[in-house]
Design a protein around this motif. Structure first.
Motif, PDB file in Angstrom:
ATOM      1  N   THR A 256      -1.567   9.039  -7.563  1.00  9.37           N
ATOM      2  CA  THR A 256      -2.388  10.050  -6.898  1.00  9.37           C
ATOM      3  C   THR A 256      -3.715  10.124  -7.641  1.00  9.37           C
ATOM      4  OG1 THR A 256      -2.430  12.283  -6.008  1.00  9.37           O
ATOM      5  CG2 THR A 256      -1.540  12.047  -8.209  1.00  9.37           C
TER       6      THR A 256
ATOM      7  N   LYS B 278       0.710   4.200  -2.768  1.00  5.65           N
ATOM      8  CA  LYS B 278       0.424   5.602  -2.428  1.00  5.65           C
ATOM      9  C   LYS B 278       1.494   6.536  -2.980  1.00  5.65           C
ATOM     10  CE  LYS B 278      -2.066   5.009   1.942  1.00  5.65           C
ATOM     11  NZ  LYS B 278      -1.971   5.279   3.397  1.00  5.65           N
ATOM     12  N   GLN B 279       2.741   6.117  -2.946  1.00  8.38           N
ATOM     13  CA  GLN B 279       3.837   6.947  -3.456  1.00  8.38           C
ATOM     14  C   GLN B 279       3.812   7.055  -4.970  1.00  8.38           C
ATOM     15  OE1 GLN B 279       7.407   5.169  -1.951  1.00  8.38           O
ATOM     16  NE2 GLN B 279       7.058   5.858   0.150  1.00  8.38           N
TER      17      GLN B 279
ATOM     18  N   LEU C  96       0.815  -1.209   0.000  1.00  7.79           N
ATOM     19  CA  LEU C  96       0.000   0.000   0.000  1.00  7.79           C
ATOM     20  C   LEU C  96       0.855   1.268   0.000  1.00  7.79           C
ATOM     21  CD1 LEU C  96      -2.752   1.389   0.138  1.00  7.79           C
ATOM     22  CD2 LEU C  96      -2.683   1.103   2.631  1.00  7.79           C
ATOM     23  N   GLU C  97       1.909   1.299   0.795  1.00 10.24           N
ATOM     24  CA  GLU C  97       2.754   2.496   0.869  1.00 10.24           C
ATOM     25  C   GLU C  97       3.396   2.816  -0.481  1.00 10.24           C
ATOM     26  OE1 GLU C  97       2.844   4.811   3.197  1.00 10.24           O
ATOM     27  OE2 GLU C  97       1.288   3.570   4.105  1.00 10.24           O
TER      28      GLU C  97
END
Length: 101
Positions: free
Chosen positions: A72, A68-69, A64-65
């Protein structure tokens, strides 16, 4: 950074089959670009099925991280935002349940 405009696919995004096809397109873009803007401007409907198949299943490929990076969201209406959030929540819960077994 590149922008993927979902409205070029359709104003109403509803099926798993379409979600799978678009997920593969997104993966190709993510391999070629550091960041992908997921632009839902002009899209009226994003079903739970499409959101799971297209977006939440990306969690099977990356944490997930990292997702997210690398992405967008832009231009989501409230209905689409809720369905996408539900799809991610369900997918994360399913993955946690599998890890516990």
């Amino acid at each position: 950074m590149i922008t993927f405009k979902f409205v070029t696919i359709n104003e109403n995004l509803g099926t798993r089959q379409l979600g799978e096809k678009v997920r593969f397109q997104l993966l190709d873009l993510m391999q070629e670009n550091d960041k992908v803007v997921l632009d839902f401007s002009g899209v009226n409907v994003v079903s739970n099925s499409f959101a799971d198949e297209c977006l939440a299943k990306l969690l099977l490929i990356m944490p997930l991280e990292e997702l997210k990076q690398r992405t967008t969201f832009r231009g989501l209406n409230e209905f689409a935002r809720k369905n996408i959030a539900i799809a991610f929540r369900r997918r994360l819960n399913a993955m946690k349940a599998v890890k516990r077994v």
